[in-house]
Design an enzyme around this catalytic site. Structure first.
Site, mmCIF file in Angstrom:
data_model
loop_
_atom_site.group_PDB
_atom_site.id
_atom_site.type_symbol
_atom_site.label_atom_id
_atom_site.label_comp_id
_atom_site.label_asym_id
_atom_site.label_seq_id
_atom_site.Cartn_x
_atom_site.Cartn_y
_atom_site.Cartn_z
ATOM 1 N N LYS A 122 -11.346 -2.446 3.776
ATOM 2 C CA LYS A 122 -10.295 -3.471 3.653
ATOM 3 C C LYS A 122 -10.414 -4.492 4.783
ATOM 4 C CE LYS A 122 -5.269 -3.976 3.276
ATOM 5 N NZ LYS A 122 -5.039 -4.852 4.454
ATOM 6 N N SER A 137 -0.164 3.899 5.212
ATOM 7 C CA SER A 137 -0.739 3.389 6.453
ATOM 8 C C SER A 137 -0.840 4.454 7.529
ATOM 9 C CB SER A 137 0.117 2.238 6.984
ATOM 10 O OG SER A 137 -0.328 1.814 8.258
ATOM 11 N N HIS A 166 -5.766 -9.838 6.181
ATOM 12 C CA HIS A 166 -4.636 -9.164 6.829
ATOM 13 C C HIS A 166 -3.347 -9.975 6.711
ATOM 14 C CE1 HIS A 166 -4.365 -5.379 9.126
ATOM 15 N NE2 HIS A 166 -3.224 -5.866 9.563
ATOM 16 N N THR A 195 -9.422 -0.125 7.364
ATOM 17 C CA THR A 195 -9.124 -1.502 7.750
ATOM 18 C C THR A 195 -10.067 -1.917 8.869
ATOM 19 O OG1 THR A 195 -6.811 -1.354 7.087
ATOM 20 C CG2 THR A 195 -7.376 -3.048 8.692
ATOM 21 N N TYR A 224 -6.756 3.188 10.438
ATOM 22 C CA TYR A 224 -7.145 2.378 11.582
ATOM 23 C C TYR A 224 -7.970 3.299 12.473
ATOM 24 C CZ TYR A 224 -3.757 -1.404 10.730
ATOM 25 O OH TYR A 224 -3.060 -2.459 10.211
#
Length: 392
Positions: free
Chosen positions: A263, A119, A287, A167, A142
């Site tokens: 995603k 992440s 999510h 994402t 992100y």
């Protein structure tokens, strides 16, 4: 004593037989506010619950007298072969469960022959995680604002990552009421009762103060529990993507030389548009129910997305996986592989790296057993003919 069925060498984690066992055990290992962050979701938790209950609509129709007892669980996913169709999903601020979870997850994934998706909001840097990796893994982006995406993409490529998961379902933070009720805010509201709750987990608090990995990599040397928890919320705000649009995704495709997965897709038209932009795959995901409540459960959205993509790109499922049979339902409905997040965090909370190992072992064993009972040799052979749907 072994003759009587006793073995004093069995550890606490090995006595946990299912992922639900790990969930119950993990809840007792963490302060309430941390548990709310990891296991909670938005509003009334309809989507959190729906991600699980939607699997109940599907029933297997096994073939008998199949005449084989060996299985092949391997598939291609995220640009590489994996030994089973289960990847470790990106989980932000994994240091909440255990200070070393990001590193533990990579090592456990490698032992299991699968891939970990790191992440953007990990508690260790991409470079630090790459240093402990001996196989290829992926990273998750992100996009944030300004030049954040370009900077992270350059760093990830330089660190050796070749597959990027973008994402796209976090324009704002979902309304996670359980976090608010337990004090996970900015600043954290630490009442005497909540401080007492943290005091009941001295090992957790000790790790926060010693390793300073709970709230990301920006904590100062003197940061305490309050500052650590506050930093999570501050960093989350910096990662929001309310202005992200399809042009941004096209820019990423033009500027990232590796593979890209999108995603957070639950609609067929969005999946088709992503494929038309040159994406290598989509991840059907809401999510984990942490964003829009009453969003369609991931497995309920999967068949439509898989049919629309029609083999032009990979389709992964993220959300609600708790059993090996769930993995096979997803495979039958068109998923090339699944991703798990909370399950491996439960393992990490209970016994760190060994707990993640055991969670993956549980899933592998359940998949193998279910394949035998289905009368199927290879996981790639599971398809819609092996399922029946109820109306409930």
């Amino acid at each position: 004593m072994r003759a009587l069925g006793f073995d004093w060498r069995i550890t606490a984690s090995e006595r946990l037989l299912s992922i639900e066992d790990y969930r119950r055990a993990a809840r007792g290992r963490l302060p309430r506010m941390v548990w709310a962050y990891i296991d909670g979701g938005a509003d009334d938790l309809r989507t959190v619950e729906g991600n699980r209950s939607a699997f109940d609509r599907w029933w297997f129709a096994p073939a008998v007298l199949a005449g084989h007892d060996t299985h092949d669980l391997s598939v291609q996913a995220a640009g590489r072969p994996v030994s089973m169709p289960v990847l470790l999903a990106p989980t932000g601020f994994s240091g909440l469960t255990r200070w070393s979870t990001d590193l533990d997850a990579v090592r456990a994934a490698e032992r299991a022959g699968t891939c970990c998706v790191v992440s953007t909001a990990s508690s260790w840097s991409l470079e630090e995680i790459a240093e402990v990796a001996t196989a290829e893994h992926a990273f998750q982006l992100y996009p944030g604002s300004g030049g954040v995406a370009a900077t992270v993409m350059r760093r990830a490529w330089a660190a050796g990552f070749r597959t990027m998961f973008v994402t796209v379902d976090v324009p704002v933070v979902g309304n996670r009421e359980a976090e608010q009720r337990t004090g996970m805010g900015v600043p954290p509201v630490l009442t005497p009762r909540r401080l007492l709750g943290i005091a009941r987990h001295p090992r957790w608090a000790y790790d926060v103060l010693r390793h300073r990995r709970i709230g990301g990599r920006t904590l100062s040397a003197g940061a305490g529990v309050t500052a650590a928890l506050e930093s999570i919320e501050i960093q989350e705000r910096h990662l929001m993507q309310s202005r992200l649009c399809w042009d941004d995704l096209a820019w990423m495709r033009d500027n990232w030389p590796g593979r890209i997965y999108v995603k957070g897709v639950v609609r067929a038209d969005d999946a088709v548009r992503a494929v038309e932009l040159g994406m290598d795959g989509v991840v059907v995901s809401n999510h984990g129910g942490r964003q829009l409540d009453r969003c369609i459960p991931a497995v309920a959205a999967l068949p439509e997305v898989a049919a629309a993509v029609a083999g032009r790109a990979q389709v992964l499922l993220d959300g609600g996986i708790r059993r090996g049979t769930d993995v096979l339902v997803a495979s039958a409905l068109g998923a090339d592989a699944v991703m798990i997040g909370r399950p491996y965090l439960y393992g990490a909370a209970v016994s760190g790296e060994r707990g993640i190992d055991h969670v993956l072992t549980i899933l592998r064993t359940e998949i193998e057993r279910a394949l035998t009972l289905l009368g199927v040799r290879d996981v790639g052979e599971v398809n819609a003919t092996h399922l029946r749907r109820t109306q409930a």
